[in-house]
Write a protein that holds these residues in place. Structure first.
Motif, PDB file in Angstrom:
ATOM      1  N   VAL A  56       0.842  -1.199   0.000  1.00 55.51           N
ATOM      2  CA  VAL A  56       0.000   0.000   0.000  1.00 55.51           C
ATOM      3  C   VAL A  56       0.876   1.248   0.000  1.00 55.51           C
ATOM      4  O   VAL A  56       0.663   2.182  -0.787  1.00 55.51           O
ATOM      5  CB  VAL A  56      -0.980  -0.009   1.190  1.00 55.51           C
ATOM      6  CG1 VAL A  56      -1.688   1.334   1.343  1.00 55.51           C
ATOM      7  CG2 VAL A  56      -2.002  -1.131   1.025  1.00 55.51           C
TER       8      VAL A  56
ATOM      9  N   ILE B 126       0.352   3.976  -3.071  1.00 53.27           N
ATOM     10  CA  ILE B 126      -0.741   4.902  -2.796  1.00 53.27           C
ATOM     11  C   ILE B 126      -0.514   6.340  -3.253  1.00 53.27           C
ATOM     12  O   ILE B 126      -1.471   7.045  -3.574  1.00 53.27           O
ATOM     13  CB  ILE B 126      -1.129   4.848  -1.300  1.00 53.27           C
ATOM     14  CG1 ILE B 126      -2.541   5.410  -1.116  1.00 53.27           C
ATOM     15  CG2 ILE B 126      -0.088   5.546  -0.441  1.00 53.27           C
ATOM     16  CD1 ILE B 126      -3.180   5.070   0.201  1.00 53.27           C
TER      17      ILE B 126
ATOM     18  N   VAL C 256      -8.188   3.458  -4.355  1.00 54.35           N
ATOM     19  CA  VAL C 256      -7.876   2.882  -3.048  1.00 54.35           C
ATOM     20  C   VAL C 256      -9.063   2.061  -2.543  1.00 54.35           C
ATOM     21  O   VAL C 256      -8.887   0.949  -2.036  1.00 54.35           O
ATOM     22  CB  VAL C 256      -7.483   3.984  -2.040  1.00 54.35           C
ATOM     23  CG1 VAL C 256      -7.225   3.386  -0.664  1.00 54.35           C
ATOM     24  CG2 VAL C 256      -6.246   4.731  -2.530  1.00 54.35           C
TER      25      VAL C 256
END
Length: 150
Positions: A77, A81, A89
């Motif tokens: 992540v 991200i 997400v």
């Protein structure tokens, strides 16, 4: 012996490498949103700080206190991200949940690195820990969007 072999496969070298190299472990000084999530089953926690700019994640920080599987998920992540939209997400979180619970495919890019956690499907007691980083990020993005609209 089979159970022991399964655990060795679960904690593969790739999962352990991800767990040992989690990006964005510095908390942000002035986040737009902070969310802490805890797995009641194992006690793992992930705290996420983030800011958004132009509808995308522009800064991200996390504090990860989780098992190797939760750490590996947080590592993927953290690597993926920055630049992601809230929809990406949220989709990644939903796809990860489906991958673990319903034998679904791995999440789409840029979160496709989560496919390394496919062997954890059979370990339901680990699912909540694996989902913590994305659960916290989804909630933090919702808070940041509300703050930006207020």
């Amino acid at each position: 012996m089979s159970g022991e072999t399964d655990l060795i496969k679960l904690y593969s070298a790739r999962i352990l490498a991800l767990a040992a190299d989690i990006p964005h472990l510095e908390r942000l000084q002035s986040p737009q949103a902070t969310v802490k999530k805890r797995s009641p089953l194992c006690g793992s926690t992930v705290t996420v700080d983030l800011t958004m700019r132009d509808g995308r994640v522009s800064e991200f920080g996390q504090d990860v206190k989780a098992c190797a599987l939760g750490q590996a998920a947080a590592s993927v992540v953290g690597s993926a991200i920055i630049g992601a939209t809230p929809a990406q997400v949220e989709t990644a979180r939903d796809q990860l949940k489906a991958m673990l619970k319903d034998n679904g495919p791995a999440p789409d890019a840029p979160f496709d690195g989560l496919q390394v956690l496919i062997p954890a499907r059979d370990y339901k007691n680990r699912h909540a820990s694996i989902l913590l980083a994305l659960d916290a990020a989804v909630e933090a993005l919702a808070k940041a969007q509300q703050a930006n609209c207020a």
